[in-house]
Design an enzyme around this catalytic site. Structure first.
Site, PDB file in Angstrom:
ATOM      1  N   LEU A   1     -28.051 -37.290  62.510  1.00  0.00           N
ATOM      2  CA  LEU A   1     -28.550 -36.731  61.257  1.00  0.00           C
ATOM      3  C   LEU A   1     -29.171 -37.870  60.465  1.00  0.00           C
ATOM      4  O   LEU A   1     -28.682 -39.005  60.523  1.00  0.00           O
ATOM      5  CB  LEU A   1     -27.411 -36.104  60.440  1.00  0.00           C
ATOM      6  CG  LEU A   1     -26.710 -34.867  60.993  1.00  0.00           C
ATOM      7  CD1 LEU A   1     -25.563 -34.466  60.065  1.00  0.00           C
ATOM      8  CD2 LEU A   1     -27.682 -33.713  61.143  1.00  0.00           C
ATOM      9  N   ASP A   2     -30.227 -37.586  59.720  1.00  0.00           N
ATOM     10  CA  ASP A   2     -30.806 -38.609  58.861  1.00  0.00           C
ATOM     11  C   ASP A   2     -29.770 -39.095  57.854  1.00  0.00           C
ATOM     12  O   ASP A   2     -28.835 -38.362  57.502  1.00  0.00           O
ATOM     13  CB  ASP A   2     -32.012 -38.053  58.104  1.00  0.00           C
ATOM     14  CG  ASP A   2     -33.159 -37.667  59.028  1.00  0.00           C
ATOM     15  OD1 ASP A   2     -33.243 -38.245  60.126  1.00  0.00           O
ATOM     16  OD2 ASP A   2     -33.946 -36.790  58.656  1.00  0.00           O
ATOM     17  N   LYS A   3     -29.948 -40.311  57.398  1.00  0.00           N
ATOM     18  CA  LYS A   3     -29.028 -40.894  56.424  1.00  0.00           C
ATOM     19  C   LYS A   3     -28.763 -39.950  55.257  1.00  0.00           C
ATOM     20  O   LYS A   3     -27.614 -39.758  54.835  1.00  0.00           O
ATOM     21  CB  LYS A   3     -29.595 -42.213  55.899  1.00  0.00           C
ATOM     22  CG  LYS A   3     -28.805 -42.828  54.752  1.00  0.00           C
ATOM     23  CD  LYS A   3     -29.502 -44.048  54.189  1.00  0.00           C
ATOM     24  CE  LYS A   3     -28.768 -44.586  52.978  1.00  0.00           C
ATOM     25  NZ  LYS A   3     -29.477 -45.740  52.363  1.00  0.00           N
TER      26      LYS A   3
ATOM     27  N   THR B   1     -29.215 -36.704  55.027  1.00  0.00           N
ATOM     28  CA  THR B   1     -28.894 -35.315  55.376  1.00  0.00           C
ATOM     29  C   THR B   1     -27.395 -35.241  55.611  1.00  0.00           C
ATOM     30  O   THR B   1     -26.840 -36.065  56.339  1.00  0.00           O
ATOM     31  CB  THR B   1     -29.637 -34.871  56.649  1.00  0.00           C
ATOM     32  OG1 THR B   1     -31.053 -34.914  56.406  1.00  0.00           O
ATOM     33  CG2 THR B   1     -29.250 -33.445  57.036  1.00  0.00           C
TER      34      THR B   1
ATOM     35  N   ARG C   1     -37.873 -31.588  57.764  1.00  0.00           N
ATOM     36  CA  ARG C   1     -38.566 -32.182  56.618  1.00  0.00           C
ATOM     37  C   ARG C   1     -40.083 -32.178  56.817  1.00  0.00           C
ATOM     38  O   ARG C   1     -40.844 -31.839  55.899  1.00  0.00           O
ATOM     39  CB  ARG C   1     -38.047 -33.602  56.399  1.00  0.00           C
ATOM     40  CG  ARG C   1     -36.547 -33.645  56.123  1.00  0.00           C
ATOM     41  CD  ARG C   1     -35.959 -35.038  56.305  1.00  0.00           C
ATOM     42  NE  ARG C   1     -36.534 -35.987  55.362  1.00  0.00           N
ATOM     43  CZ  ARG C   1     -36.300 -37.301  55.412  1.00  0.00           C
ATOM     44  NH1 ARG C   1     -35.557 -37.812  56.385  1.00  0.00           N
ATOM     45  NH2 ARG C   1     -36.832 -38.101  54.515  1.00  0.00           N
TER      46      ARG C   1
END
Length: 308
Positions: A136-138, A140, A237
């Site tokens: 997961l993105d930082k 998110t 995104r």
């Protein structure tokens, strides 16, 4: 561990690194290329290069070295554990936590926390990303699973690649999406001008498909559920920006002006459905919306009630 495979007629002419990436879905292409560069891949008992074009009946040997002990420091970071057994651990990751160490982030990551909490983690992704099957993105938040052994890692990676494991996200986006639901089918690759960003592009890109469904409308904002059919970097995104509805708070793909107090994008991994890699049991894990997104929705509900 050494694996031996035979190239099929259908694989005739395919680059060696591409062929092995397809056969060993748990390994990234860059990992395969490193193994080839280190002399750990042989074709018909001879060293081969990554760009070697396979021939039918080629005998390919690939050796996976024993995972080195992780040099990343274990840290006693509290974890919101949704589920854990001998094979997997499922975490509700907070917004702001990096998943695995990388340049500039060698401490405070999910991996640092997992190394402290778990006795063992899968070594397939090497010493920097032990146990990490997907990311997961930082900024998110939400559900993420890690593997405690190689058997679990290989199975989970295959589930994600074959799309038998499914992920649902909740996002607050700008604007009023006209459709009740839809499919965004637009390839994603590196942004042509900014290499730190991704973009919808038809050059050096990969297929990317996101399904979305409107949950609630707030005039200038919409709460949507997004389901990934593929798993590209920044996929939701990028796709939401592409259709003119960037995620609220997104520092890369949203408007510069910030309208709500949130440190990052209002994007949350709300549900992960998978088959247990050992028992075969279907399992569903959910994580509640984090307080920052709850606060935004409360404000939007107030505005909606008051008709502002």
């Amino acid at each position: 561990m050494t694996s031996i495979i035979e190239a099929t007629d259908e694989e005739q002419g395919i680059r060696l690194d591409v062929l092995l990436t397809r056969r060993f879905s748990e390994l990234s292409r860059s990992h395969i290329q490193k193994l080839i560069a280190d002399g750990l891949v042989a074709v018909n008992q001879n060293p081969a290069k990554a760009n070697y074009k396979a021939q039918a009946k080629d005998i390919i040997e690939i050796t996976l070295p024993e995972a080195k002990p992780a040099e990343i420091i274990a840290e006693a970071i509290p974890l919101d554990i949704l589920y854990e057994d001998a094979d997997i651990i499922v975490i509700n990751k907070p917004r702001g936590m990096v998943v695995h160490p990388a340049a500039g982030n060698y401490q405070g990551t999910l991996v640092n926390a997992l190394l402290e909490h778990c006795q063992d983690l899968s070594g397939i992704n090497g010493e920097i990303r032990p146990g990490i099957v997907h990311r997961l993105d930082k900024d998110t938040s939400g559900v993420i699973v890690a593997a405690k052994n190689d058997r679990a890692h290989i199975d989970l990676a295959e589930q994600i690649k074959s799309r038998t494991a499914s992920r649902k996200y909740l996002a607050i986006v700008h604007g009023n999406i006209a459709e009740e639901q839809g499919i965004i089918n637009a390839p994603i690759g590196r942004h042509p001008a900014d290499r730190k960003k991704m973009a919808v592009t038809f050059t050096n890109s990969k297929e990317a498909i996101t399904r979305f469904r409107v949950i609630e409308r707030f005039g200038n904002y919409t709460l949507v559920e997004c389901k990934l059919q593929t798993g590209r970097t920044h996929q939701i995104r990028v796709h939401m920006q592409y259709i003119g509805h960037p995620v609220v708070g997104d520092p890369k793909y949203g408007p510069e002006k910030k309208y709500f107090a949130i440190a990052g994008q209002a994007l949350h991994s709300a549900e992960l459905l998978l088959r247990h890699p050992v028992t075969g049991k279907d399992m569903v894990f959910t994580a509640p919306l984090p307080p920052d997104m709850v606060n935004i929705l409360e404000k939007l509900h107030t505005i909606k009630r008051e008709g502002k």
